[in-house]
Design an enzyme around this catalytic site. Structure first.
Site, PDB file in Angstrom:
ATOM      1  N   CYS A 164       0.012  21.904 -56.581  1.00 38.59           N
ATOM      2  CA  CYS A 164      -1.360  22.152 -57.020  1.00 38.59           C
ATOM      3  C   CYS A 164      -1.763  23.616 -56.918  1.00 38.59           C
ATOM      4  O   CYS A 164      -2.837  24.004 -57.381  1.00 38.59           O
ATOM      5  CB  CYS A 164      -2.329  21.300 -56.202  1.00 38.59           C
ATOM      6  SG  CYS A 164      -1.770  19.608 -55.934  1.00 38.59           S
ATOM      7  N   HIS A 303     -10.769  24.625 -53.991  1.00 38.41           N
ATOM      8  CA  HIS A 303      -9.747  23.676 -54.432  1.00 38.41           C
ATOM      9  C   HIS A 303     -10.401  22.310 -54.604  1.00 38.41           C
ATOM     10  O   HIS A 303     -10.145  21.618 -55.581  1.00 38.41           O
ATOM     11  CB  HIS A 303      -8.603  23.625 -53.421  1.00 38.41           C
ATOM     12  CG  HIS A 303      -7.439  22.814 -53.864  1.00 38.41           C
ATOM     13  ND1 HIS A 303      -6.795  23.031 -55.065  1.00 38.41           N
ATOM     14  CD2 HIS A 303      -6.794  21.762 -53.274  1.00 38.41           C
ATOM     15  CE1 HIS A 303      -5.804  22.159 -55.198  1.00 38.41           C
ATOM     16  NE2 HIS A 303      -5.787  21.381 -54.131  1.00 38.41           N
ATOM     17  N   HIS A 340      -8.469  16.792 -61.453  1.00 35.58           N
ATOM     18  CA  HIS A 340      -7.460  17.697 -60.871  1.00 35.58           C
ATOM     19  C   HIS A 340      -6.336  17.895 -61.876  1.00 35.58           C
ATOM     20  O   HIS A 340      -5.574  16.977 -62.162  1.00 35.58           O
ATOM     21  CB  HIS A 340      -6.934  17.079 -59.580  1.00 35.58           C
ATOM     22  CG  HIS A 340      -6.074  17.990 -58.763  1.00 35.58           C
ATOM     23  ND1 HIS A 340      -5.488  19.131 -59.259  1.00 35.58           N
ATOM     24  CD2 HIS A 340      -5.706  17.925 -57.451  1.00 35.58           C
ATOM     25  CE1 HIS A 340      -4.795  19.723 -58.313  1.00 35.58           C
ATOM     26  NE2 HIS A 340      -4.917  19.018 -57.196  1.00 35.58           N
TER      27      HIS A 340
END
Length: 412
Positions: A164, A303, A340
């Site tokens: 990620c 994030h 995401h």
């Protein structure tokens, strides 16, 4: 000490669950719209996880030539569209005078998780019926290669994958390549489309994806909210055009802002659980690399995944780095709207940070309804907010413990 060049941002391209370009994606973010919904890329009725964040209305043949579309995986198609928008917005014309100095680095997981369809072809129709373009389509390198070939540029060309953190990682690596003189322009970012039965099943079993909001998909991604229960997997692409200041000024490029610093770290603690110290170290290193202090940051794009552990950990890490100042820094998670985007997340969110400097407005964290005592900072809840933004930070933290933090600041 070597005299490294300053690195500036001159172009932006986006393909997100909110829109097929920068204007539509950014406009939807400021309006607080959700890009999440029921899974349509496969039949999810038998799955515990039934929500995702898909790019809507994406018809590759309408956005690129048919041959390029046919020879590219979905992630590559999105990367191409975002890259071409970024190049156009930068006013970058590629010719024999500069093509050797232009490179491409695009983070991606490729289409590896869709390769099972070709296994079925072998079982049902035989090995000679497998798509001969499978490897170029699924390879992690394929988006960077396709963009480089379409532009006919000869500078560095590569892909990175640090889970990620990949999108931010790619932009940081591009900055280093520019500072080391390997290129004068880098087209950098991330492109991802990994929504598949395997990934949804695996991440669902891991407990990373939300299973409790199938009935209300628009409310399913809710970073920092007390009722968050996991992230929503999305897809898309974000690309920046980065240049050395000298090259950009020489060609009269529209300089949006400066990429001032980058920080990396690794938790070295757990396969999935985030670590306060590792995240804080990336932010601290980014500040040091930029030559900036805690009072210089006006906005953080978190994030902010909407998982129980990440949001609590990131909040604690921000407090560790900024102390009491953390309570005065607006923070938002645009994953509340885009979901995401995995390897593309950091790149899309870096583009958001660039836009906050250009537009002087902060996107919200939507679906923030129930305060969590462990998450007690200013998350710009539910509505966009005008703000003076001279410097913004973009955090990206990988599932395996890889951390990256980027800092952008107003160009002077």
């Amino acid at each position: 000490m070597p005299d490294f060049p300053r690195i500036v941002v001159t172009g932006i391209g986006l393909v997100t669950p909110l829109g097929l370009d920068v204007a539509s994606s950014w406009g939807a973010m400021l309006a607080g719209k959700s890009g999440t919904g029921r899974i349509t890329l496969f039949d999810s009725d038998a799955f515990e996880v039934q929500v995702d964040a898909e790019v809507k209305g994406f018809v590759p043949e309408d956005l690129m030539d048919r041959r390029t579309a046919r020879r590219s995986g979905r992630h590559t198609q999105m990367g191409v569209v975002a890259a071409m928008e970024a190049v156009a917005s930068a006013g970058l014309v590629v010719d024999d005078s500069n093509r050797d100095s232009i490179g491409v680095i695009i983070a991606s997981s490729g289409a590896l998780f869709n390769i099972g369809e070709q296994e079925k072809v072998i079982d049902e129709r035989g090995p000679n019926r497998v798509d001969p373009l499978t490897v170029p389509k699924v390879g992690q390198y394929s988006a960077a290669v396709r963009v480089g070939r379409l532009l006919e540029v000869h500078g560095p060309n590569s892909s990175v994958n640090s889970a990620c953190a990949s999108g931010g990682d790619a932009i940081g690596q591009a900055m280093n390549l520019l500072k080391l003189g390997q290129a004068e322009v880098m087209i950098a970012g991330g492109a991802e489309s990994m929504i598949s039965r395997v990934v949804i099943s695996s991440l669902g079993g891991l407990g990373a994806l939300t299973k409790t909001w199938n009935h209300e998909p628009l409310r399913s991604s809710r970073p920092f909210d007390a009722k968050r229960s996991g992230f929503v997997l999305g897809e898309g692409a974000g690309i920046l055009v980065l240049e050395t200041e000298e090259f950009a000024k020489r060609r009269g490029a529209p300089i949006i802002c400066e990429l001032a610093g980058m920080g990396w770290s690794f938790d070295a603690t757990d396969d999935t659980a985030p670590d306060v110290d590792g995240q804080a170290l990336a932010m601290t290193r980014a500040l040091k690399n930029a030559g900036m202090g805690m009072d210089d940051i006006d906005y953080i794009n978190a994030h902010g995944t909407s998982t129980e552990l990440n949001d609590k950990t990131e909040t604690a890490a921000i407090k560790k780095v900024f102390g009491e100042r953390a309570y005065g820094i607006p923070i938002s998670s645009t994953k509340s709207m885009t979901g995401h985007l995995a390897a593309a997340a950091g790149a899309v969110e870096a583009a958001v940070c660039v836009l906050t400097i250009r537009e002087q407005i902060l996107p919200p964290t939507i679906n923030y309804e129930n305060p969590d005592p462990h998450c007690d900072l200013d998350y710009v809840p539910n509505k966009a907010r005008p703000a003076k933004v001279d410097a913004s930070m973009s955090n990206s933290f990988g599932l395996g413990g890889q951390n990256s933090s980027l800092i952008f600041r107003r160009y002077r």
